[in-house]
Scaffold this motif. Structure first.
Motif, short mmCIF file in Angstrom:
data_model
loop_
_atom_site.label_atom_id
_atom_site.label_comp_id
_atom_site.label_asym_id
_atom_site.label_seq_id
_atom_site.Cartn_x
_atom_site.Cartn_y
_atom_site.Cartn_z
N ASP A 184 7.45 -4.61 8.78
CA ASP A 184 8.39 -5.23 7.86
C ASP A 184 8.81 -4.15 6.87
N VAL A 185 10.07 -4.13 6.51
CA VAL A 185 10.57 -3.07 5.65
C VAL A 185 9.82 -2.97 4.33
N ASP A 186 9.23 -4.09 3.89
CA ASP A 186 8.53 -4.08 2.61
C ASP A 186 7.01 -3.96 2.73
N ASP A 187 6.49 -3.80 3.93
CA ASP A 187 5.05 -3.57 4.08
C ASP A 187 4.59 -2.36 3.25
N PRO A 188 5.26 -1.20 3.35
CA PRO A 188 4.79 -0.04 2.57
C PRO A 188 4.87 -0.26 1.06
N VAL A 189 5.89 -1.01 0.61
CA VAL A 189 6.03 -1.28 -0.82
C VAL A 189 4.83 -2.06 -1.33
N VAL A 190 4.48 -3.12 -0.61
CA VAL A 190 3.37 -3.97 -1.04
C VAL A 190 2.05 -3.23 -0.91
N ASN A 191 1.89 -2.48 0.18
CA ASN A 191 0.64 -1.74 0.37
C ASN A 191 0.43 -0.72 -0.74
N GLU A 192 1.46 0.02 -1.08
CA GLU A 192 1.33 1.02 -2.14
C GLU A 192 1.04 0.36 -3.48
N ALA A 193 1.72 -0.75 -3.77
CA ALA A 193 1.50 -1.45 -5.04
C ALA A 193 0.08 -2.02 -5.10
N PHE A 194 -0.39 -2.57 -3.99
CA PHE A 194 -1.75 -3.13 -3.97
C PHE A 194 -2.79 -2.04 -4.19
N ASN A 195 -2.62 -0.91 -3.51
CA ASN A 195 -3.59 0.17 -3.68
C ASN A 195 -3.58 0.72 -5.10
N ALA A 196 -2.42 0.78 -5.72
CA ALA A 196 -2.34 1.20 -7.12
C ALA A 196 -3.07 0.20 -8.02
N HIS A 197 -2.92 -1.08 -7.72
CA HIS A 197 -3.62 -2.12 -8.49
C HIS A 197 -5.12 -1.99 -8.30
N GLN A 198 -5.56 -1.64 -7.10
CA GLN A 198 -6.99 -1.48 -6.82
C GLN A 198 -7.61 -0.38 -7.67
N ARG A 199 -6.80 0.58 -8.10
CA ARG A 199 -7.32 1.69 -8.90
C ARG A 199 -7.35 1.38 -10.40
#
Length: 303
Positions: A184-199
């Motif tokens: 999905d075109v927004d998979d990378p957007v959500v993944n990057e945002a989630f990983n940033a939140h994890q930090r």
């Protein structure tokens, strides 16, 4: 306790089958061999410390697979979970069928020090490392080094996830299922945002999130430990109701974290969420969520 580091009994129960299926069995075998050598024919009980023990799923999985005698200390800062763990682990036996001794300790893991580790032969944790900072990792490595304790840390997130669909039978060789990415075109957007939140800070400094396992491996290798890492991904089959429920719960959590991280993109993230929930509901594909296990043996042994 930080709200991002509080986990319900229901969530822990939901993820438990996926955790069990994902564990790296080769590292469990290494842990068994090391503990056998550590005992060296002595009749003494091996001491195992489980950090962030929660409901006790990690000792419940490991105790029957590890050589006994065993004396477990389960450490957590949530008393309700420790009460549950105490009952859940009360009848555990080791690999030879002998009863395992289990004790619990209520402690804020932010205060981790050598006293927490005590005279542990093996220090364990599961799904914990992504919540802690680099200083905590260094303290853990130093304490295990001081006591000659081995380290067995499982199911640390590596920051990756992907949706997959099963290829057509014609593209599968010898009847072996072949999976391909469903993007999905927004998979990378959500993944990057989630990983940033994890930090973000989860109560023990700036959390390492998906970098935690590699950070611990470096800290232990610097001290002379023999470290091995192995992939332990969740592979959630969406045609299984229980695994599909876990996948959909994860997607809900990713939406919430991504919206918190990128509030200006909240509406776009919600549309992604709706597409992915619909994909899960009407699909026989799978969701693969990356995790990594780590086993490390010390350069010397305590007596």
């Amino acid at each position: 306790m930080h709200t991002d580091a509080v986990f319900s009994i229901d969530w822990l129960a939901l993820r438990r089958p996926a955790d069990t299926a994902a564990r790296a069995h080769a590292l469990e075998a290494r842990a068994c061999a090391w503990l056998d050598a550590r005992r060296g024919g002595s009749p003494r009980a091996l001491h195992l410390v489980d950090l962030g023990s929660g409901s006790g799923a990690n000792p419940a999985h490991l105790a029957p697979r590890l050589p006994g005698l065993q004396r477990w200390t389960l450490v957590d800062r949530d008393n309700a979970l420790l009460v549950h763990a105490r009952h859940a682990c009360a009848s555990l036996c080791d690999a030879e069928g002998k009863p395992v001794s289990v004790h619990t300790r209520l402690q804020d893991l932010a205060t981790l020090d050598e006293l927490t580790i005590g005279e542990a032969d093996l220090v364990c944790a599961s799904a914990l490392l992504d919540l802690v900072d680099a200083t905590w990792i260094e303290r853990l490595a130093a304490a295990c080094d001081a006591h000659g304790s081995a380290v067995f840390v499982t199911l640390s997130v590596d920051g990756s996830w992907r949706f997959e669909r099963l290829c057509t039978p014609e593209s599968s060789a010898a009847g072996v299922p072949v999976w391909e990415a469903d993007t999905d075109v927004d998979d990378p957007v959500v993944n990057e945002a989630f990983n940033a939140h994890q930090r973000g800070n989860k109560g023990i400094g700036a959390a390492l999130g998906p970098d935690a396992a590699a950070c611990l491996a470096t800290a232990l290798r610097t001290r002379g430990f023999d470290v091995e890492l192995a992939a332990s991904p969740w592979q959630l089959q969406l045609d299984d109701s229980r695994q599909s429920q876990l996948a959909r719960t994860l997607i809900d959590g990713w939406r919430e974290a991504a919206c918190a991280q990128l509030p200006a993109m909240a509406e776009r993230i919600r549309r992604w969420h709706a597409r992915r929930q619909a994909w899960c509901a009407g699909n026989s594909g799978r969701l693969v969520v990356g995790h990594v296990d780590l086993f490390a043996s010390p350069p010397r042994s305590s007596t």
